[in-house]
Write a protein that holds these residues in place. Structure first.
Motif, mmCIF file in Angstrom:
data_model
loop_
_atom_site.group_PDB
_atom_site.id
_atom_site.type_symbol
_atom_site.label_atom_id
_atom_site.label_comp_id
_atom_site.label_asym_id
_atom_site.label_seq_id
_atom_site.Cartn_x
_atom_site.Cartn_y
_atom_site.Cartn_z
ATOM 1 N N ASP A 184 30.475 -11.745 28.409
ATOM 2 C CA ASP A 184 29.065 -11.781 28.008
ATOM 3 C C ASP A 184 28.503 -13.197 28.057
ATOM 4 O O ASP A 184 27.350 -13.406 28.455
ATOM 5 N N GLN A 185 29.310 -14.198 27.680
ATOM 6 C CA GLN A 185 28.862 -15.588 27.766
ATOM 7 C C GLN A 185 28.718 -16.035 29.224
ATOM 8 O O GLN A 185 27.789 -16.764 29.564
ATOM 9 N N GLN A 186 29.631 -15.579 30.083
ATOM 10 C CA GLN A 186 29.572 -15.953 31.492
ATOM 11 C C GLN A 186 28.316 -15.388 32.153
ATOM 12 O O GLN A 186 27.692 -16.045 32.975
ATOM 13 N N VAL A 187 27.920 -14.196 31.761
ATOM 14 C CA VAL A 187 26.694 -13.600 32.302
ATOM 15 C C VAL A 187 25.478 -14.450 31.913
ATOM 16 O O VAL A 187 24.598 -14.707 32.736
ATOM 17 N N ILE A 188 25.442 -14.920 30.675
ATOM 18 C CA ILE A 188 24.338 -15.771 30.211
ATOM 19 C C ILE A 188 24.316 -17.091 30.989
ATOM 20 O O ILE A 188 23.260 -17.544 31.429
ATOM 21 N N VAL A 189 25.493 -17.694 31.173
ATOM 22 C CA VAL A 189 25.581 -18.949 31.919
ATOM 23 C C VAL A 189 25.144 -18.734 33.366
ATOM 24 O O VAL A 189 24.425 -19.559 33.939
ATOM 25 N N ASP A 190 25.555 -17.624 33.970
ATOM 26 C CA ASP A 190 25.157 -17.330 35.351
ATOM 27 C C ASP A 190 23.641 -17.186 35.472
ATOM 28 O O ASP A 190 23.052 -17.628 36.454
ATOM 29 N N GLN A 191 23.005 -16.593 34.471
ATOM 30 C CA GLN A 191 21.549 -16.468 34.490
ATOM 31 C C GLN A 191 20.881 -17.835 34.373
ATOM 32 O O GLN A 191 19.875 -18.105 35.027
ATOM 33 N N GLN A 197 33.559 -26.164 35.201
ATOM 34 C CA GLN A 197 32.730 -25.493 34.207
ATOM 35 C C GLN A 197 32.493 -24.013 34.547
ATOM 36 O O GLN A 197 31.877 -23.300 33.772
ATOM 37 N N ASN A 198 32.967 -23.580 35.736
ATOM 38 C CA ASN A 198 32.807 -22.197 36.196
ATOM 39 C C ASN A 198 31.324 -21.824 36.265
ATOM 40 O O ASN A 198 30.879 -20.820 35.719
ATOM 41 N N LEU A 199 30.561 -22.679 36.968
ATOM 42 C CA LEU A 199 29.125 -22.471 37.122
ATOM 43 C C LEU A 199 28.826 -21.959 38.526
ATOM 44 O O LEU A 199 29.500 -22.349 39.482
ATOM 45 N N THR A 200 27.833 -21.129 38.648
ATOM 46 C CA THR A 200 27.429 -20.616 39.955
ATOM 47 C C THR A 200 26.099 -21.259 40.343
ATOM 48 O O THR A 200 25.037 -20.668 40.196
ATOM 49 N N ILE A 201 26.205 -22.490 40.807
ATOM 50 C CA ILE A 201 25.031 -23.261 41.212
ATOM 51 C C ILE A 201 24.875 -23.143 42.726
ATOM 52 O O ILE A 201 25.848 -23.249 43.469
ATOM 53 N N ASN A 202 23.647 -22.930 43.164
ATOM 54 C CA ASN A 202 23.359 -22.830 44.585
ATOM 55 C C ASN A 202 23.598 -24.181 45.248
ATOM 56 O O ASN A 202 23.003 -25.179 44.860
ATOM 57 N N LEU A 203 24.477 -24.223 46.263
ATOM 58 C CA LEU A 203 24.755 -25.447 47.003
ATOM 59 C C LEU A 203 23.885 -25.476 48.250
ATOM 60 O O LEU A 203 23.866 -24.528 49.034
ATOM 61 N N VAL A 204 23.158 -26.570 48.430
ATOM 62 C CA VAL A 204 22.230 -26.713 49.546
ATOM 63 C C VAL A 204 22.701 -27.874 50.415
ATOM 64 O O VAL A 204 22.908 -28.984 49.917
ATOM 65 N N ASP A 205 22.877 -27.612 51.709
ATOM 66 C CA ASP A 205 23.293 -28.650 52.647
ATOM 67 C C ASP A 205 22.088 -29.520 52.998
ATOM 68 O O ASP A 205 21.181 -29.097 53.713
ATOM 69 N N ALA A 206 22.082 -30.733 52.495
ATOM 70 C CA ALA A 206 20.936 -31.632 52.680
ATOM 71 C C ALA A 206 20.875 -32.216 54.085
ATOM 72 O O ALA A 206 19.927 -32.930 54.409
ATOM 73 N N LYS A 207 21.849 -31.930 54.936
ATOM 74 C CA LYS A 207 21.786 -32.412 56.320
ATOM 75 C C LYS A 207 20.896 -31.540 57.190
ATOM 76 O O LYS A 207 20.456 -31.979 58.234
ATOM 77 N N GLN A 208 20.624 -30.313 56.765
ATOM 78 C CA GLN A 208 19.745 -29.437 57.533
ATOM 79 C C GLN A 208 18.304 -29.909 57.355
ATOM 80 O O GLN A 208 17.889 -30.279 56.254
ATOM 81 N N ASP A 209 17.555 -29.870 58.435
ATOM 82 C CA ASP A 209 16.206 -30.444 58.454
ATOM 83 C C ASP A 209 15.284 -29.876 57.382
ATOM 84 O O ASP A 209 14.571 -30.629 56.719
ATOM 85 N N GLU A 210 15.293 -28.540 57.195
ATOM 86 C CA GLU A 210 14.365 -27.968 56.210
ATOM 87 C C GLU A 210 14.723 -28.395 54.792
ATOM 88 O O GLU A 210 13.843 -28.654 53.970
#
Length: 118
Positions: free
Chosen positions: A29-36, A62-75
């Motif tokens: 239940d805590q992991q669901v809150i952290v994921d949100q 920390q077992n976080l699900t953070i979106n990783l963005v490749d900053a080398k792509q032009d957009e």
């Protein structure tokens, strides 16, 4: 110089893979809150950047699900420079209450993640 940086980058990635930190275990239940809560975070990074690896290791620890963005792509590069203000990685994009904050420096990012999720 490119070849040396490429080889060093691959060594960093290999060592990170071999010695990956263990994920933090939370009750479901805590992991669901952290994921949100982490849905509003995005990490702009380069794969072989040692400072980005440092932040990604903390994200894993920390077992976080953070979106990783490749900053080398032009957009993504243009979003980082136009909205964040500078082309520098790692950079954590934090969206809260309709406001966007851009947090640079690996030490500041890991401190923020530890304060908020530890």
């Amino acid at each position: 110089m490119f070849i040396v940086r490429w080889i060093l980058g691959r060594i960093i990635l290999l060592l990170n893979f071999v010695f990956a930190p263990k994920k933090r275990q939370r009750p479901q239940d805590q992991q669901v809150i952290v994921d949100q809560q982490t849905q509003s975070l995005a990490l702009y990074q380069y794969a072989a950047c040692p400072f980005c690896v440092k932040v990604r290791r903390e994200v894993r620890r920390q077992n976080l699900t953070i979106n990783l963005v490749d900053a080398k792509q032009d957009e993504h590069k243009s979003v980082l420079t136009e909205q964040g203000g500078k082309l520098k990685v790692p950079c954590l994009r934090i969206e809260q209450n309709g406001k966007t904050q851009w947090l640079y420096e690996s030490k500041a990012i890991t401190s923020y993640l530890n304060e908020r999720f530890a």
